[in-house]
Write an enzyme that holds these catalytic residues in place. Structure first.
Site, short mmCIF file in Angstrom:
data_model
loop_
_atom_site.label_atom_id
_atom_site.label_comp_id
_atom_site.label_asym_id
_atom_site.label_seq_id
_atom_site.Cartn_x
_atom_site.Cartn_y
_atom_site.Cartn_z
N ARG A 99 26.78 -0.98 -43.86
CA ARG A 99 26.65 0.36 -43.28
C ARG A 99 27.95 0.77 -42.60
NH1 ARG A 99 24.79 0.57 -38.47
NH2 ARG A 99 23.04 -0.83 -38.81
N TYR B 139 24.92 27.95 -47.64
CA TYR B 139 24.00 27.20 -48.52
C TYR B 139 22.60 27.10 -47.88
CZ TYR B 139 21.97 23.21 -50.93
OH TYR B 139 21.13 22.39 -51.62
N ASP C 35 32.81 24.16 -45.94
CA ASP C 35 32.12 23.59 -47.10
C ASP C 35 32.92 23.97 -48.34
OD1 ASP C 35 30.44 23.14 -49.30
OD2 ASP C 35 28.62 23.45 -48.12
N LYS D 73 27.91 18.06 -56.94
CA LYS D 73 28.23 19.18 -57.82
C LYS D 73 29.48 18.87 -58.66
CE LYS D 73 24.76 20.76 -55.50
NZ LYS D 73 24.85 21.54 -54.28
C1 LIG Z 1 24.31 21.50 -52.99
C2 LIG Z 1 25.09 22.00 -51.84
C3 LIG Z 1 24.98 21.41 -50.57
C4 LIG Z 1 24.02 20.28 -50.28
O1 LIG Z 1 24.36 19.11 -50.97
P1 LIG Z 1 23.28 18.01 -51.46
O2 LIG Z 1 24.12 17.02 -52.17
O3 LIG Z 1 22.30 18.72 -52.34
O4 LIG Z 1 22.60 17.47 -50.24
C5 LIG Z 1 25.78 21.92 -49.55
N1 LIG Z 1 26.62 22.96 -49.77
C6 LIG Z 1 26.73 23.56 -50.97
C7 LIG Z 1 27.68 24.70 -51.14
C8 LIG Z 1 25.98 23.11 -52.05
O5 LIG Z 1 26.08 23.72 -53.23
#
Ligand SMILES: *Cc1c(COP(=O)(O)O)cnc(C)c1O
Length: 385
Positions: free
Chosen positions: A49, A101, A173, A198
Site C-alpha cells: 500500500r 464530471y 482534471d 479513458k
Molecule cells: C471518467 C472521469 C472521471 C472519473 O474517473 P473513474 O476512473 O471513472 O473513476 C473523472 N473525470 C473525468 C473528466 C472523467 O471522464
C-alpha cells in the site's frame, strides 16, 4: 530533452525501474510485503500500500510526462479526485467549474458538505465570475478543461492568476487531453488529476486514476493521504496501464484527426442543431484552447432536435459501443442526460446545455470512412418521421 512521445514509450522503465537483467517491460511485483535485511535497516519498499515497484514505475512515468514533482496511482479516477479533496479541511470553500464530471459533482455536493467543506459552482468560461466567487475561506479552485459533455474551455492561465491573487490552490482534471496535449503544471496549476480509465489506458479494460503534484510540499501531503486513504492501483492494473500508455500518441492523434472530420461533417448536416468540438472555429473556446493545448481532442458532442430523434439515431448507429466512458480504441456513443449526468437534477442539466437531444461521441480507431458512413445512414434514419 526528449519529446513526450518518446517518454510515453520509455518513461516507466527508464525513470521508474532500471532492470538490471535488461527486461524491456516493467515486471509485475506481485508482493504485498518486502523482506527487510536487518532490524534497523529497511529497504526502499516495505508494504505494497505504501509502495510497490510496478506502481512506482508508473507513478514516476506520469510525473515525468506532466513535468511534476511526483506522481500517484489510484484505484480509479474518482479515488484520485477524492484523495486530492482530502487536502482540504472543515471550513474551507471550493470554487468549481459548473460543468464538472458527474462523479466529481456528486462528491462535492453530497459528500464534502458533511465534512464542513462548501462550494460554489461557476461558469468557468467567465473569468470575472470566477474571481467574484472567491471568498476569504476559498482554498481551492477546481478546473476541468475541456469539460464534459459540452467541451467548455477554461482559460487555465487566467484562473491560475486569480488563485495566486487569493492564495488558493488549483487542481485540474486533465482526462480529456492527457499530458501529450496539455501540461497544466507548466501553466502554474498545482495538482493534475486523470481518470486513466479513458485515453491513457485507451482500451476500455481497466479503471485507474493518476495524480501529479507541482511542489515537494504537495507531494508529501498527497503521499500521506494516499497511504492513509489506501485506494492504490493494484499491481496488475499498474502493469496494464504502463503498457497501454506506450501507444497514447498514435491512438490519440489518429482519433483526434478523425474527430475533426466528424465534427465538420456534423456541423454541415441539416438535422444537427449544434456541434461542440474545440477544433471548430465556431466553438467559443477555440482560440483559448489552442493557446494552452496542442490538440482539440477526440471527444465531441452534438445536439439533435429532441429525445425521439436522438433515440432513433442511437438505435440506427452500428459501429460504436453505446455506453458510458470514453477514450477507448472502439468509438463510444453516449447519452449524457441518462448516463454520465443522470445524478444531476434536471434543472442543473438544462443550465449546462445537457438537453434531451444531446449525444456525446468518443472517436475510436475504426476506419474513418466507415464511421462517416455510419453517421450518414443513422442520421438519415433519424430524420424520418
Ligand atoms: C471518467 C472521469 C472521471 C472519473 O474517473 P473513474 O476512473 O471513472 O473513476 C473523472 N473525470 C473525468 C473528466 C472523467 O471522464
Amino acid at each position: 530533452m526528449t519529446n513526450l512521445e518518446t517518454t510515453f514509450i520509455h518513461g516507466a522503465i527508464r525513470e521508474g525501474y532500471a532492470d538490471k537483467k535488461g527486461a524491456v517491460n516493467v515486471p509485475m511485483y506481485l508482493s504485498s510485503t518486502f523482506h527487510q535485511q536487518s532490524i534497523d535497516e529497511f529497504g526502499e519498499f516495505d508494504y505494497a500500500r505504501s509502495g510497490n515497484p510496478t506502481r512506482n514505475a508508473l507513478e514516476r512515468a506520469i510525473a515525468e510526462l506532466e513535468g511534476g514533482d511526483r506522481g500517484f496511482a489510484f484505484s480509479t479516477g474518482m479515488a484520485a479526485v477524492s484523495a486530492c479533496f482530502m487536502l482540504l479541511s472543515s471550513g474551507d470553500h471550493i470554487v468549481i467549474t459548473e460543468d464538472v464530471y458527474g462523479g466529481t459533482y456528486r462528491f462535492v455536493t453530497k459528500v464534502l458538505p458533511r465534512f464542513g467543506i462548501t462550494h460554489t459552482f461557476v461558469d468557468f468560461t467567465d473569468l470575472e465570475a470566477v474571481r467574484a466567487a472567491v471568498k476569504p475561506e476559498t482554498k481551492l479552485i477546481y478546473i476541468e478543461t475541456p469539460s464534459n459533455p459540452t467541451l467548455g474551455i477554461t482559460d487555465i492561465r487566467g484562473v491560475v492568476e486569480i488563485a495566486n491573487d487569493s492564495g488558493a490552490l488549483t487542481f485540474l482534471d486533465n482526462t480529456f487531453m492527457t499530458p501529450l496535449h496539455q501540461r497544466p503544471l507548466d501553466l502554474g496549476v498545482d495538482v493534475v488529476i486523470h481518470s486513466a480509465t479513458k485515453f491513457l489506458s485507451g482500451h476500455s479494460d481497466i479503471v485507474a486514476g493518476l495524480v501529479v503534484t507541482r511542489t515537494p510540499e504537495l507531494s508529501d501531503t498527497i503521499y500521506f493521504i494516499q497511504n492513509s486513504f489506501g485506494s492504490v492501483l493494484g499491481v496488475q492494473d499498474s502493469y496494464t496501464l504502463i503498457q497501454n500508455m506506450k501507444t497514447t500518441s498514435v491512438r490519440f492523434n489518429e482519433e483526434a484527426r478523425v474527430a475533426m472530420k466528424i465534427a465538420e461533417y456534423l456541423e454541415a448536416h441539416p438535422l444537427v442543431e449544434k456541434v461542440y468540438y474545440p477544433g471548430l472555429t465556431t466553438h467559443p473556446g477555440h482560440a483559448i484552447h489552442a493557446a494552452q493545448s496542442t490538440s482539440p481532442g477526440a471527444v465531441l458532442s452534438f445536439n439533435l432536435p429532441n429525445y425521439e430523434v436522438a433515440k432513433k439515431f442511437v438505435e440506427a448507429m452500428k459501429i460504436p459501443v453505446f455506453a458510458v466512458s470514453l477514450g477507448g480504441v472502439e468509438s463510444i456513443l453516449s447519452y449524457p442526460a441518462k448516463m454520465s449526468h443522470a445524478a444531476m437534477e434536471p434543472a442543473e442539466r438544462a443550465k449546462r446545455g445537457i438537453t434531451d437531444g444531446l449525444l456525446r461521441f468518443s472517436v475510436g480507431l475504426e476506419n474513418e470512412d466507415d464511421l462517416l458512413a455510419d453517421f450518414a445512414q443513422a442520421l438519415e434514419k433519424a430524420a424520418q418521421p
